[in-house]
Design a protein around this motif. Structure first.
Motif, mmCIF file in Angstrom:
data_model
loop_
_atom_site.group_PDB
_atom_site.id
_atom_site.type_symbol
_atom_site.label_atom_id
_atom_site.label_comp_id
_atom_site.label_asym_id
_atom_site.label_seq_id
_atom_site.Cartn_x
_atom_site.Cartn_y
_atom_site.Cartn_z
ATOM 1 N N PRO A 52 0.802 -1.235 0.000
ATOM 2 C CA PRO A 52 0.000 0.000 0.000
ATOM 3 C C PRO A 52 0.828 1.276 0.000
ATOM 4 O O PRO A 52 0.402 2.293 -0.560
ATOM 5 C CB PRO A 52 -0.830 -0.128 1.288
ATOM 6 N N ALA A 53 2.018 1.233 0.618
ATOM 7 C CA ALA A 53 2.857 2.436 0.653
ATOM 8 C C ALA A 53 3.357 2.791 -0.744
ATOM 9 O O ALA A 53 3.433 3.973 -1.111
ATOM 10 C CB ALA A 53 4.036 2.229 1.606
ATOM 11 N N TYR A 54 3.704 1.785 -1.554
ATOM 12 C CA TYR A 54 4.126 2.039 -2.934
ATOM 13 C C TYR A 54 2.952 2.538 -3.770
ATOM 14 O O TYR A 54 3.094 3.459 -4.576
ATOM 15 C CB TYR A 54 4.709 0.767 -3.552
ATOM 16 N N GLU A 55 1.800 1.908 -3.575
ATOM 17 C CA GLU A 55 0.625 2.322 -4.339
ATOM 18 C C GLU A 55 0.221 3.756 -3.992
ATOM 19 O O GLU A 55 -0.186 4.527 -4.883
ATOM 20 C CB GLU A 55 -0.524 1.354 -4.059
ATOM 21 N N ALA A 56 0.362 4.117 -2.720
ATOM 22 C CA ALA A 56 0.030 5.488 -2.307
ATOM 23 C C ALA A 56 0.979 6.496 -2.942
ATOM 24 O O ALA A 56 0.571 7.603 -3.325
ATOM 25 C CB ALA A 56 0.081 5.600 -0.784
ATOM 26 N N LEU A 57 2.245 6.106 -3.083
ATOM 27 C CA LEU A 57 3.217 7.021 -3.691
ATOM 28 C C LEU A 57 2.910 7.216 -5.176
ATOM 29 O O LEU A 57 2.992 8.340 -5.692
ATOM 30 C CB LEU A 57 4.633 6.479 -3.500
#
Length: 416
Positions: free
Chosen positions: A47-52
């Protein structure tokens, strides 16, 4: 799939006009350029990569990045051919092992990034990356990847298990050995609790850390094997005995197996990176995080960085480079670090996330696994992984290490 036999010729022509690898077609020159990105970030940190990526898309209306998340082995199978034929994604993380980058450079599949290197916004600030990053991604003087992330490994432990056994947080290599033994429980000839969960294949490597702690290594700066040196053999013997005789860890685990064992509260400790923290916490573990214990080799841990590269045949080089520059910029990295628990890929960015501190603290003493070797992937698969598999199944350590050394020197061409 629907049949196309009834589609009219006019519609077919329209479809042909609008087809293509990205945005900005003939019919709509103002459309956003579409960039495809393949990644293997399937874990709790996804999720952190997708949020970025979403943050980039929201702030760059003329560029749309679509992140396609696949297992690492799937990327490894599909990407070489796709990039070699010009049919692959604009951007990709080829593997979690930076050494794989050499293979893509050899086949002329990745774009050198030097034209994007510089200072300030809109540039790849290479000087702000940790030295390990630049070492991993620079080949023959050219930069071929930006860091998708940077991390170090720490010692995770189950506080409840250590407390119940009267074991303190391990500070030294000897402490770690003693803790692994004491935390292993055997009842009726069956292990009911493992002291530590070690993986030996399909994982980010943890066994080299056990050698480094004792002053050993795998290869020297020239690529010649030193894995059969006394310091390395001593470390390998200690941990092979712990596995085969004391049963402190199961044999033959993948990284996923090791994580599952620890998450299921069947192992008291595990060596892993920041991507694992969220999953362990959600599993209900009273989680302790400590630096890798210090041995005679001094403070050390493994550095991990995933390459983020541009396919050489992308039709949208400028936009791809803009994305990499933004991804590694201060604003994006501060947000990513806060959300993911990873240190920022820049040394000039810090966050207030206390969970990041143990991983950031390890960066000055972190070492890459088989750095700067074009044959690193082959050394891992053909020599190192088989070595650990053999000694954890009871084969003689000295002889196995010497056989691995011979195999490594044959792979690298070392004549010493």
């Amino acid at each position: 799939m629907a049949s196309i036999t009834k589609i009219g010729t006019g519609l077919v022509a329209a479809l042909l006009l609008t087809a293509g690898c990205g945005g900005g077609t003939q019919s709509d020159p103002d459309a956003a350029v579409e960039l495809s990105l393949w990644t293997g970030f399937t874990g709790p940190d996804r999720p952190a990569y997708e949020a970025l990526v979403k943050q980039f898309n929201d702030s760059h209306p003329k560029i749309k990045v679509t992140m396609d998340v696949q297992p690492w082995d799937a990327i490894g199978q599909k990407l070489p051919g796709a990039w070699a034929t010009g049919q692959g994604p604009d951007l990709a993380t080829p593997n979690f092992d930076p050494g794989v980058l050499f293979n893509y450079v050899k086949t002329n599949s990745v774009l050198p990034l030097d034209e994007a290197v510089g200072t300030g916004d809109g540039k790849l600030n290479k000087d702000a990356f940790p030295a390990t990053v630049n070492t991993a991604f620079t080949i023959d003087g050219k930069l071929y990847a930006a860091p998708a992330n940077v991390a170090t490994l720490v010692l995770y432990y189950n506080k409840q298990m250590l407390s119940a056994a009267g074991v303190a947080e391990p500070k030294t290599a000897d402490d770690l050995v003693a803790a692994a033994r004491k935390l292993t429980k055997v009842e009726g000839g069956k292990v009911t609790q493992y002291g530590i969960s070690l993986a030996d294949h399909s994982t980010i490597q943890m066994w080299p850390i056990l050698q480094w702690m004792n002053g050993g290594d795998i290869v020297d700066a020239k690529g010649c094997a030193v894995i059969a040196s006394p310091a390395s053999v001593q470390a390998l013997q200690t941990w092979a005995d712990l596995v085969t005789k004391d049963q402190v860890s199961p044999v033959g685990q993948t990284g996923a197996d090791a994580d599952t064992l620890f998450s299921a509260k069947k192992a008291a400790m595990e060596i892993n990176g920041p991507w694992a923290a969220a999953g362990f916490t959600s599993a209900g573990i009273d989680l302790g995080i400590a630096p890798i214990p210090v041995g005679v080799g001094g403070p050390v841990t493994l550095a991990s960085t995933v390459p983020l590269s541009v396919g050489r045949q992308t039709k949208h080089k400028a936009q791809a480079l803009e994305f990499l520059s933004w991804w590694t910029g201060k604003t994006a990295q501060a947000a990513f670090s806060a959300a993911s628990g990873f240190p920022a890929v820049r040394t000039d960015v810090t966050t207030n996330n206390a969970a990041v501190a143990p991983f950031a603290a390890g960066l000055p003493n972190a070492r890459l696994y088989l750095p700067g070797l074009p044959s690193s992937a082959k050394i891992d698969s053909d020599a190192y992984v088989p070595l650990i598999g053999k000694i954890t199944r009871g084969e003689p350590v000295q002889a196995s290490a010497q056989a691995a050394a011979d195999a490594i020197n044959k792979i690298t061409g070392c004549k010493s």
